[in-house]
Design a protein around this motif. Structure first.
Motif, short mmCIF file in Angstrom:
data_model
loop_
_atom_site.label_atom_id
_atom_site.label_comp_id
_atom_site.label_asym_id
_atom_site.label_seq_id
_atom_site.Cartn_x
_atom_site.Cartn_y
_atom_site.Cartn_z
N PHE A 1 0.82 -1.21 0.00
CA PHE A 1 0.00 0.00 0.00
C PHE A 1 0.86 1.27 0.00
CE2 PHE A 1 -3.81 -2.33 1.89
CZ PHE A 1 -4.63 -2.11 0.80
N SER A 2 2.14 1.15 0.33
CA SER A 2 2.99 2.33 0.43
C SER A 2 3.22 2.96 -0.95
CB SER A 2 4.34 1.96 1.06
OG SER A 2 5.09 1.14 0.20
N GLU A 3 3.55 4.24 -0.94
CA GLU A 3 3.81 4.98 -2.18
C GLU A 3 5.20 4.65 -2.71
OE1 GLU A 3 1.72 7.07 -3.86
OE2 GLU A 3 0.19 6.44 -2.45
N GLY A 4 5.35 4.81 -4.00
CA GLY A 4 6.65 4.65 -4.62
C GLY A 4 7.14 3.21 -4.66
N GLU A 5 8.36 3.07 -5.14
CA GLU A 5 9.01 1.77 -5.22
C GLU A 5 10.17 1.76 -4.24
OE1 GLU A 5 8.23 -0.97 -7.21
OE2 GLU A 5 6.42 0.17 -7.65
N GLY A 6 10.43 0.61 -3.67
CA GLY A 6 11.54 0.50 -2.74
C GLY A 6 11.82 -0.95 -2.41
N ASP B 1 10.63 -6.73 -1.80
CA ASP B 1 10.69 -7.91 -0.94
C ASP B 1 9.30 -8.49 -0.69
OD1 ASP B 1 13.44 -7.60 -0.79
OD2 ASP B 1 13.42 -6.73 1.23
N ALA B 2 8.31 -7.62 -0.51
CA ALA B 2 6.93 -8.08 -0.29
C ALA B 2 6.42 -8.82 -1.50
CB ALA B 2 6.03 -6.89 0.04
N ARG B 3 6.68 -8.29 -2.69
CA ARG B 3 6.24 -8.96 -3.92
C ARG B 3 6.90 -10.32 -4.07
NH1 ARG B 3 7.30 -3.57 -7.30
NH2 ARG B 3 5.32 -2.49 -6.92
N GLU B 4 8.19 -10.39 -3.78
CA GLU B 4 8.91 -11.66 -3.87
C GLU B 4 8.38 -12.67 -2.86
OE1 GLU B 4 11.15 -12.77 -6.04
OE2 GLU B 4 11.22 -10.90 -7.16
N ALA B 5 8.06 -12.21 -1.66
CA ALA B 5 7.52 -13.11 -0.63
C ALA B 5 6.19 -13.71 -1.07
CB ALA B 5 7.35 -12.36 0.69
N LEU B 6 5.43 -12.95 -1.81
CA LEU B 6 4.13 -13.44 -2.28
C LEU B 6 4.24 -14.59 -3.27
CD1 LEU B 6 2.25 -10.09 -2.62
CD2 LEU B 6 1.70 -11.95 -1.07
N ARG B 7 5.39 -14.73 -3.91
CA ARG B 7 5.58 -15.85 -4.85
C ARG B 7 5.35 -17.19 -4.16
NH1 ARG B 7 7.80 -15.32 -9.84
NH2 ARG B 7 8.42 -13.23 -10.41
N LYS B 8 5.66 -17.26 -2.88
CA LYS B 8 5.47 -18.50 -2.12
C LYS B 8 3.99 -18.80 -1.91
CE LYS B 8 9.80 -17.92 0.30
NZ LYS B 8 10.43 -17.67 1.58
N LEU B 9 3.14 -17.80 -2.07
CA LEU B 9 1.72 -17.95 -1.80
C LEU B 9 0.87 -17.92 -3.07
CD1 LEU B 9 1.49 -15.41 1.16
CD2 LEU B 9 1.75 -17.88 1.28
N SER B 10 1.49 -17.97 -4.23
CA SER B 10 0.77 -17.74 -5.48
C SER B 10 -0.39 -18.68 -5.73
CB SER B 10 1.74 -17.80 -6.67
OG SER B 10 2.31 -19.08 -6.77
N GLY B 11 -0.36 -19.88 -5.19
CA GLY B 11 -1.45 -20.82 -5.43
C GLY B 11 -2.54 -20.76 -4.39
N VAL C 1 4.82 -6.16 -14.63
CA VAL C 1 4.32 -6.46 -13.29
C VAL C 1 4.96 -7.75 -12.78
CG1 VAL C 1 2.27 -7.01 -11.92
CG2 VAL C 1 2.17 -5.20 -13.64
N VAL C 2 5.06 -8.75 -13.65
CA VAL C 2 5.71 -10.01 -13.26
C VAL C 2 7.19 -9.74 -12.96
CG1 VAL C 2 6.38 -12.31 -14.05
CG2 VAL C 2 4.06 -11.48 -14.47
N ALA C 3 7.83 -8.93 -13.79
CA ALA C 3 9.24 -8.59 -13.57
C ALA C 3 9.44 -7.82 -12.26
CB ALA C 3 9.78 -7.78 -14.74
N ALA C 4 8.40 -7.12 -11.80
CA ALA C 4 8.48 -6.38 -10.54
C ALA C 4 8.47 -7.31 -9.33
CB ALA C 4 7.32 -5.39 -10.44
N GLY C 5 8.15 -8.59 -9.55
CA GLY C 5 8.25 -9.56 -8.46
C GLY C 5 7.05 -10.44 -8.25
#
Length: 97
Positions: free
Chosen positions: A26-31, A36-46, A76-80
């Protein structure tokens, strides 16, 4: 025989701190926190249906913001995000299938 040990999705979700992930998304901008949050979500994709409502809202908001900024689904996928997560979020946003 010893079978490989796998974590259950609910345990993985709890270990990943869904509220912290949602806050980063929910935070503004990229950082780093957002990446890290996007990458962590990969474990939960299913496990889209089992994610907390606030976390699903944060994912939809973040993906919607990326698309509004002119990013493509590939970006978007490349973003994590995983392909599965992007597809589910886009469907919820009424933008796909």
């Amino acid at each position: 025989m010893n079978e490989p040990k796998t974590e259950e999705p609910a345990k993985v979700a709890a270990a990943l701190d869904p509220e912290g992930i949602a806050k980063a998304l929910f935070s503004e901008g990229e950082g780093k926190a957002k990446k890290d949050a996007r990458e962590a979500l990969r474990k939960l994709s299913g496990t889209w249906e089992t994610l907390p409502v606030r976390l699903r809202s944060a994912i939809r908001a973040d993906i919607g913001r990326l698309l509004k900024d002119g990013k493509t689904v590939t970006d978007v996928v490349a973003a994590g995000y995983s392909n599965v997560t992007v597809d589910r979020a886009l469907r919820d946003l009424g933008r796909r299938g």
